[in-house]
Design an enzyme around this catalytic site. Structure first.
Site, PDB file in Angstrom:
ATOM      1  N   CYS A 163       0.609  20.926 -70.374  1.00 18.30           N
ATOM      2  CA  CYS A 163       0.204  21.682 -69.211  1.00 18.30           C
ATOM      3  C   CYS A 163       1.447  22.167 -68.490  1.00 18.30           C
ATOM      4  CB  CYS A 163      -0.653  20.789 -68.328  1.00 18.30           C
ATOM      5  SG  CYS A 163      -1.530  21.738 -67.134  1.00 18.30           S
ATOM      6  N   GLU A 164       2.190  23.038 -69.146  1.00 16.20           N
ATOM      7  CA  GLU A 164       3.420  23.597 -68.575  1.00 16.20           C
ATOM      8  C   GLU A 164       3.770  24.859 -69.361  1.00 16.20           C
ATOM      9  OE1 GLU A 164       6.297  20.843 -67.215  1.00 16.20           O
ATOM     10  OE2 GLU A 164       7.953  22.247 -67.443  1.00 16.20           O
ATOM     11  N   GLY A 192      29.989  17.361 -84.246  1.00 20.13           N
ATOM     12  CA  GLY A 192      29.982  18.786 -83.922  1.00 20.13           C
ATOM     13  C   GLY A 192      29.828  19.723 -85.103  1.00 20.13           C
ATOM     14  N   ARG A 223      24.113  15.861 -86.194  1.00 17.66           N
ATOM     15  CA  ARG A 223      23.280  16.975 -86.647  1.00 17.66           C
ATOM     16  C   ARG A 223      23.479  17.289 -88.130  1.00 17.66           C
ATOM     17  NH1 ARG A 223      21.772  20.699 -83.098  1.00 17.66           N
ATOM     18  NH2 ARG A 223      23.452  20.046 -81.719  1.00 17.66           N
ATOM     19  N   TYR A 254      18.012  15.268 -83.151  1.00 17.79           N
ATOM     20  CA  TYR A 254      17.668  15.479 -81.738  1.00 17.79           C
ATOM     21  C   TYR A 254      16.222  15.962 -81.599  1.00 17.79           C
ATOM     22  CZ  TYR A 254      22.717  15.160 -81.702  1.00 17.79           C
ATOM     23  OH  TYR A 254      24.011  14.737 -81.919  1.00 17.79           O
ATOM     24  N   HIS A 298      35.860  14.703 -79.398  1.00 20.95           N
ATOM     25  CA  HIS A 298      34.597  15.365 -79.767  1.00 20.95           C
ATOM     26  C   HIS A 298      34.370  16.434 -78.707  1.00 20.95           C
ATOM     27  CE1 HIS A 298      30.409  15.941 -80.942  1.00 20.95           C
ATOM     28  NE2 HIS A 298      30.129  15.891 -79.648  1.00 20.95           N
ATOM     29  N   ARG A 331      14.127  20.627 -78.034  1.00 24.66           N
ATOM     30  CA  ARG A 331      15.291  21.510 -78.177  1.00 24.66           C
ATOM     31  C   ARG A 331      15.005  22.963 -77.743  1.00 24.66           C
ATOM     32  NH1 ARG A 331      17.948  22.544 -82.247  1.00 24.66           N
ATOM     33  NH2 ARG A 331      19.962  22.244 -81.246  1.00 24.66           N
TER      34      ARG A 331
END
Ligand code: LLP
Length: 422
Positions: free
Chosen positions: A342-343, A229, A273, A378, A193, A309
């Site tokens: 808060c970022e 993949g 995915r 994900y 992979h 992501r």
């Protein structure tokens, strides 16, 4: 095969179910998974002998159960992923193995579980062969080989080459066979992979690398795995992967090895995915709209605690607006989409490196819904409780009915296990 996608920036429904109704029934932010899409993607891969779902992409029990009903088996990378597979109805002791553990290490509880249930192990480090051999001599194992090259949608998802920690380095296979012999382990398969979100040109190179390694090992090989993949489409201008060509390349490799070894070889594929991305929609509500210099911000109630992501890889997700007053042809404007955390990095429209980008989306009002699409892989699985935000609810749409398959966390869920010393 997954068709060329056109992503509309207006969305009122998900496979016939109203976004507004979903938001009102389950609140926001909520992940919604369309089971029909998962079934379609599994069906695309029917030519492969075994479709092994990489559950790291989305391991909700209802998703695993649905994947099992479509005839796919699973990959696991931890003790709890193995237990999730059991909880979703997978069993041990079947041929082909319904659960395979692929990793580069064993932690102690995982090793205990693998030994107890005789779960097939795909070893990603020479040390694992010794450790497993000591505990379970005489079993079959497969080897995950790092062919010396890799490719992914981001450097962080490239799993081949010498900068990657994954797999057994391709020229150490002889040493691994000696280690296996020491404890009577039989090496019955090979797996490669090279990365996630790669392309067909890179994936195609794996066939010949695997073939060379298989020849070096010889007739004990009965399974080969193409790994995961397979790319999915996140943008309207992308072309779907040519699955027929991909299968032909692997089938030709398999047939040459069958000819040389004189027995059947099972061909596996291990997508995450490809099966789970397209089915997933993160429904959020726009809670504030503000102008900051040149930039207009839509601030929604989901953040990178729900979908990491974009901040991790600069990943692009299609987005759409579901307005309270339906308008099929709204005026578009460039906006930056951010969350509540808060970022400053809590921006869904960013590029790799953290550069803020804008997106052309319909003019919207506070209270409208913004849907982040192709978020089934994900997405939820990488969420966190940063800023003590609860993890989102998850809903599976099956046969036109929405089922709550994970409740939104409560405050008690978030602080579970914490205590204040006397
Ligand atoms: N098999 C193995 C051994 C893997 O490590 C992975 C992914 C897969 C299969 C499935 O790969 P896929 O078909 O999903 O590309 N968090 C990143 C992706 C990390 C992938 C990790 N391993 C993202 O959001 O893009």
């Amino acid at each position: 095969m997954s068709a060329v996608q056109t992503f509309s920036t207006v969305r009122t429904e998900i496979n016939g179910t109203s976004v507004q109704n979903l938001a009102h029934s389950f609140g926001t932010p909520t992940y919604v998974y369309d089971a029909a899409k998962i079934a379609e993607r599994i069906a695309d891969l029917h030519a492969f002998d075994v479709v092994r779902y990489a559950q790291k992409a989305n391991s909700n029990l209802a998703v695993l159960d649905w994947v099992r009903r479509q005839g796919a088996v699973v990959d696991a990378v931890s003790a709890f992923e193995i237990q999730r597979a059991f909880a979703a109805g997978y069993v041990d002791g079947k041929e082909p193995a319904e659960i395979v553990y692929t990793a580069d290490i064993f932690d102690t509880p995982t090793l205990d579980l693998l030994v107890k249930h005789d779960i097939h192990v795909n070893c990603g480090s020479p040390t694992m062969i010794d450790q497993y051999g000591e505990r379970a001599p005489g079993r079959n194992i497969t080897l995950r080989i790092n062919p010396g090259f890799g490719h992914g949608h981001s450097q962080k998802t490239n799993t081949g080459g010498e900068q990657s920690k994954h797999g057994i380095w391709h020229d150490q296979v002889d040493d691994c066979l000696v280690r296996a012999d020491r404890n009577g382990l039989a090496v019955t398969g090979l797996h490669m992979h090279i990365g996630s979100g790669t392309d067909l040109d890179h994936l195609a190179q794996v066939c010949s690398a695997l073939e060379t390694t298989a020849r070096g090992i010889g007739r004990s090989i009965t399974t080969i795995s193409a790994g995961g993949g397979l790319p999915t489409l996140y943008r309207g201008d992308e072309q779907p992967v040519d699955l027929a060509r991909y299968y032909e390349l692997w089938d030709a490799t398999r047939k040459r090895l069958e000819g040389e070894f004189g027995h059947k070889i099972s061909l596996e594929i291990e997508p995450g995915r490809y099966l789970a991305a397209e089915c997933g929609y993160l429904i959020t509500e726009i809670r504030a709209i503000k102008q900051m210099g040149k930039n207009l911000f839509y601030l929604v109630d989901a953040g990178f605690n729900n979908l990491a992501r974009p901040i991790l890889y600069g990943a692009y997700h299609p987005m759409s607006i579901c307005a309270h007053e339906a308008n099929p042809d709204p005026k578009l404007q460039d906006v930056v989409v951010g969350g509540p955390l808060c970022e400053s990095g809590d921006i869904f429209t960013q590029e790799e490196g953290g550069f803020v980008a804008s997106r052309s989306l319909p003019v919207a009002a506070v209270g409208d819904f913004l849907v982040i699409e192709c978020a089934g892989a994900y997405g939820f699985v990488m969420s966190s409780n940063y800023n003590s935000k609860p993890m989102a609810a998850e809903v599976l749409l099956r046969d036109g009915k929405p089922h709550l398959v994970r409740a939104r966390q409560t405050f008690q869920d978030v602080i579970r296990g914490e205590s204040i010393p006397e």
